[in-house]
Design a protein around this motif. Structure first.
Motif, PDB file in Angstrom:
ATOM      1  N   GLN A  44       0.677  -1.230   0.008  1.00 46.70           N
ATOM      2  CA  GLN A  44       0.039  -0.182   0.011  1.00 46.70           C
ATOM      3  C   GLN A  44       1.105   1.231  -0.053  1.00 46.70           C
ATOM      4  OE1 GLN A  44      -3.190   0.077   3.086  1.00 46.70           O
ATOM      5  NE2 GLN A  44      -3.126  -2.270   2.989  1.00 46.70           N
ATOM      6  N   LEU A  45       0.777   2.021  -0.963  1.00 47.81           N
ATOM      7  CA  LEU A  45       1.445   3.213  -1.123  1.00 47.81           C
ATOM      8  C   LEU A  45       0.713   4.512  -1.099  1.00 47.81           C
ATOM      9  CD1 LEU A  45       3.652   2.027  -4.423  1.00 47.81           C
ATOM     10  CD2 LEU A  45       4.161   1.746  -1.968  1.00 47.81           C
ATOM     11  N   PRO A  46       0.788   4.876   0.264  1.00 48.85           N
ATOM     12  CA  PRO A  46       0.020   6.273   0.315  1.00 48.85           C
ATOM     13  C   PRO A  46       0.898   7.510  -0.134  1.00 48.85           C
ATOM     14  CG  PRO A  46       1.305   5.606   2.460  1.00 48.85           C
ATOM     15  CD  PRO A  46       1.634   4.665   1.519  1.00 48.85           C
ATOM     16  N   GLY A  47      -0.183   8.541  -0.183  1.00 50.78           N
ATOM     17  CA  GLY A  47       0.545   9.803  -0.430  1.00 50.78           C
ATOM     18  C   GLY A  47       0.512  10.112  -2.161  1.00 50.78           C
ATOM     19  N   LEU A  48      -0.368   9.095  -2.783  1.00 47.64           N
ATOM     20  CA  LEU A  48      -0.296   9.310  -4.542  1.00 47.64           C
ATOM     21  C   LEU A  48      -1.334  10.406  -4.627  1.00 47.64           C
ATOM     22  CD1 LEU A  48      -0.235   7.684  -7.160  1.00 47.64           C
ATOM     23  CD2 LEU A  48      -2.206   6.495  -6.347  1.00 47.64           C
ATOM     24  N   THR A  49      -1.004  11.109  -5.560  1.00 47.26           N
ATOM     25  CA  THR A  49      -2.166  12.214  -5.992  1.00 47.26           C
ATOM     26  C   THR A  49      -2.370  11.846  -7.376  1.00 47.26           C
ATOM     27  OG1 THR A  49      -1.082  13.905  -4.801  1.00 47.26           O
ATOM     28  CG2 THR A  49      -2.095  14.598  -6.735  1.00 47.26           C
ATOM     29  N   SER A  50      -3.604  11.632  -7.818  1.00 50.42           N
ATOM     30  CA  SER A  50      -4.169  11.273  -9.150  1.00 50.42           C
ATOM     31  C   SER A  50      -4.689  12.219  -9.789  1.00 50.42           C
ATOM     32  CB  SER A  50      -5.087  10.014  -9.069  1.00 50.42           C
ATOM     33  OG  SER A  50      -4.431   8.829  -8.701  1.00 50.42           O
ATOM     34  N   THR A  51      -4.551  12.704 -11.025  1.00 49.31           N
ATOM     35  CA  THR A  51      -5.157  13.774 -11.920  1.00 49.31           C
ATOM     36  C   THR A  51      -5.856  13.062 -12.915  1.00 49.31           C
ATOM     37  OG1 THR A  51      -3.389  15.498 -11.044  1.00 49.31           O
ATOM     38  CG2 THR A  51      -4.722  15.807 -13.019  1.00 49.31           C
TER      39      THR A  51
END
Length: 117
Positions: A44-51
């Motif tokens: 689980q990789l938190p801190g992802l920003t998706s646009t």
């Protein structure tokens, strides 16, 4: 003329990516896939920003990315399970075959999910 039998190719290790809206969703999907034997390991990789653009609107969301290690034979089941557990109308389910890596680790992934197809 005799019909040729199709030979299925051996299972290969796949990495499935799935972006989740929050930790609770990510935890639920990860726990279920591993518990049910569909995945060997999930990061689980938190801190992802998706646009992205959704229904004509530009969106920007904070998400948690799941990296699901599995076998190619489980891809349909994983997609179905994610669809049933994920709150998004169209959750991300992208499978990428592993072209290499530690042979011992790749063998472990396939062994960990063997017998559940």
């Amino acid at each position: 003329m005799a019909k040729q039998h199709e030979h299925s190719s051996p299972a290969t290790v796949q990495i499935v990516f799935c972006a989740c809206p929050d930790a609770a969703t990510a935890d639920l999907i990860a726990q279920r896939l591993v518990t049910d034997g569909l995945a060997a390991c999930i990061n689980q990789l938190p801190g992802l920003t998706s646009t992205y653009r959704w229904q004509g609107k530009l969106c920007r969301e904070e998400e948690i990315l799941l990296m699901i290690k599995t076998s190619s034979s489980h891809l349909d089941d994983i997609e179905a399970r994610i669809q049933s557990l994920h709150p998004y109308e169209l959750p991300e389910v992208l499978a990428v075959p592993c072209s290499g890596g530690s042979q011992a680790y790749l063998a472990w992934v396939l062994q960990a999910v063997a017998g559940t197809h």
